[in-house]
Write a protein that holds these residues in place. Structure first.
Motif, PDB file in Angstrom:
ATOM      1  N   SER A 150      -4.884  -6.259  12.099  1.00 36.73           N
ATOM      2  CA  SER A 150      -5.285  -5.020  11.431  1.00 36.73           C
ATOM      3  C   SER A 150      -4.969  -3.804  12.296  1.00 36.73           C
ATOM      4  N   GLY A 209      -1.139  -7.425   3.237  1.00 38.65           N
ATOM      5  CA  GLY A 209      -0.750  -6.098   2.761  1.00 38.65           C
ATOM      6  C   GLY A 209      -1.330  -5.783   1.392  1.00 38.65           C
ATOM      7  N   TYR A 245      -4.197  -6.891   0.297  1.00 43.55           N
ATOM      8  CA  TYR A 245      -5.606  -6.553   0.549  1.00 43.55           C
ATOM      9  C   TYR A 245      -5.734  -5.118   1.068  1.00 43.55           C
ATOM     10  N   GLN A 246      -4.736  -4.675   1.827  1.00 45.04           N
ATOM     11  CA  GLN A 246      -4.781  -3.313   2.355  1.00 45.04           C
ATOM     12  C   GLN A 246      -4.778  -2.285   1.225  1.00 45.04           C
ATOM     13  N   ALA A 253       0.825  -1.210   0.000  1.00 49.25           N
ATOM     14  CA  ALA A 253       0.000   0.000   0.000  1.00 49.25           C
ATOM     15  C   ALA A 253       0.861   1.262   0.000  1.00 49.25           C
ATOM     16  N   ALA A 260      -2.116  -0.841  11.373  1.00 45.91           N
ATOM     17  CA  ALA A 260      -2.518   0.559  11.257  1.00 45.91           C
ATOM     18  C   ALA A 260      -1.424   1.503  11.735  1.00 45.91           C
ATOM     19  N   ARG A 285      -9.740   0.729   5.537  1.00 48.59           N
ATOM     20  CA  ARG A 285      -8.489   0.014   5.735  1.00 48.59           C
ATOM     21  C   ARG A 285      -8.692  -1.169   6.671  1.00 48.59           C
ATOM     22  N   SER A 286      -9.459  -0.946   7.708  1.00 49.54           N
ATOM     23  CA  SER A 286      -9.711  -2.012   8.673  1.00 49.54           C
ATOM     24  C   SER A 286     -10.447  -3.182   8.025  1.00 49.54           C
ATOM     25  N   SER A 310     -10.634  -4.063   4.814  1.00 47.86           N
ATOM     26  CA  SER A 310      -9.844  -4.758   3.797  1.00 47.86           C
ATOM     27  C   SER A 310      -8.770  -5.638   4.428  1.00 47.86           C
ATOM     28  N   THR A 311      -8.108  -5.158   5.478  1.00 50.35           N
ATOM     29  CA  THR A 311      -7.054  -5.949   6.107  1.00 50.35           C
ATOM     30  C   THR A 311      -7.619  -7.099   6.938  1.00 50.35           C
ATOM     31  N   ALA A 322      -7.833  -0.379   0.336  1.00 51.75           N
ATOM     32  CA  ALA A 322      -8.237   0.770   1.148  1.00 51.75           C
ATOM     33  C   ALA A 322      -7.820   2.097   0.530  1.00 51.75           C
TER      34      ALA A 322
END
Length: 264
Positions: free
Chosen positions: A176, A141, A143-144, A82, A180, A154-155, A157-158, A147
């Motif tokens: 997650s 990461g 998947y993040q 990301a 962050a 973000r939460s 997706s992770t 976001a």
């Protein structure tokens, strides 16, 4: 920005940052209802108060950060995708951030996904996020990166990404939270650097607003994280899915009624 507006935004940030409901979507609604203008300080405020929420994770999971360096390395690996995409597609992301419609649509789509995610990944084998491999960290990461699309969360997706790697709901949520920290810290530092580089300075009241925002965000985030873990463990994601759909529809209703919404 008034102290009441700062207080409300800090509460919104603390409540929504670590939940799979998109803090961006809630900021849109909050600032629209308070008729706030996207001034440089307001934009900075909404990012820098994330430092308070970061501290809430450190306070709640203090011992986890002193187990081994291996855990830090996994967080770094997960943060790489990301971070790179964010730099490469910075202009595109900024343009997407100007679209409340995009946020509303992604809130609804993400909400629908959360309605079914418990059924899709119902045989977890990893109960502790410390047990994941570097490969699994990197996949989470990836998947993040979703976001980066405003409104995705973000939460969310992770957490979903972690569940695809066979983590339990609780372990996925906790990883997650940890992930962050480097992402939000990096965003805050970059935003502060740009603010100062552009020649802006802080007044005494603005410094007090930042202190207030971080303290309130810290306290509220601790409550939100504990409550989220409890709900998630017992009931899963369905309630958050319906909630996202409702929030997305509220933003769409505001847009259709002629409100000029902006992401700050």
């Amino acid at each position: 920005m008034t102290f009441l507006q700062a207080l409300i935004l800090a509460i919104i940030e603390g409540l929504t940052e670590f939940l799979p409901v998109s803090s961006t979507g809630h900021m849109i609604i909050g600032t629209a209802l308070m008729n706030m203008q996207p001034t440089p300080f307001v934009k900075l405020f909404t990012i820098v108060i994330q430092l308070g929420t970061i501290l809430s994770v450190l306070a709640l999971y203090f011992k986890r950060f002193f187990k081994s360096l291996d855990f830090y390395y996994k967080l770094v690996v997960a943060a790489i995708p990301a971070s790179i995409l964010g730099l490469v597609f910075n202009n595109l992301i900024d343009s997407l951030l100007e679209s409340p419609l995009m946020v509303a649509v992604m809130l609804v789509i993400g909400g629908v996904i959360l309605l079914f995610v418990d059924k899709w990944f119902n045989k977890p084998t990893i109960e502790n996020s410390d047990e994941i491999t570097y490969k699994q960290s990197f996949i989470i990461g990836l998947y993040q990166c979703l976001a980066l699309i405003p409104g995705t969360s973000r939460s969310a997706s992770t957490i979903v990404g972690a569940m695809t790697q066979n983590l339990t709901r609780k372990a996925a949520a906790e990883f997650s939270f940890f992930l962050a920290i480097p992402m939000m810290l990096g965003a805050s530092v970059v935003k502060l650097y740009k603010f100062l580089k552009e020649g802006h300075t802080f007044s005494g009241d603005e410094i007090n607003l930042l202190i207030l925002g971080n303290v309130v965000g810290f306290i509220v985030a601790i409550i939100a994280i504990k409550t989220f873990i409890n709900i998630l463990t017992k009931h899963g994601f369905k309630a958050f899915g319906w909630y996202r759909i409702i929030v997305g529809l509220i933003i769409l209703a505001l847009l259709l009624s002629g409100h000029e919404l902006s992401i700050i």
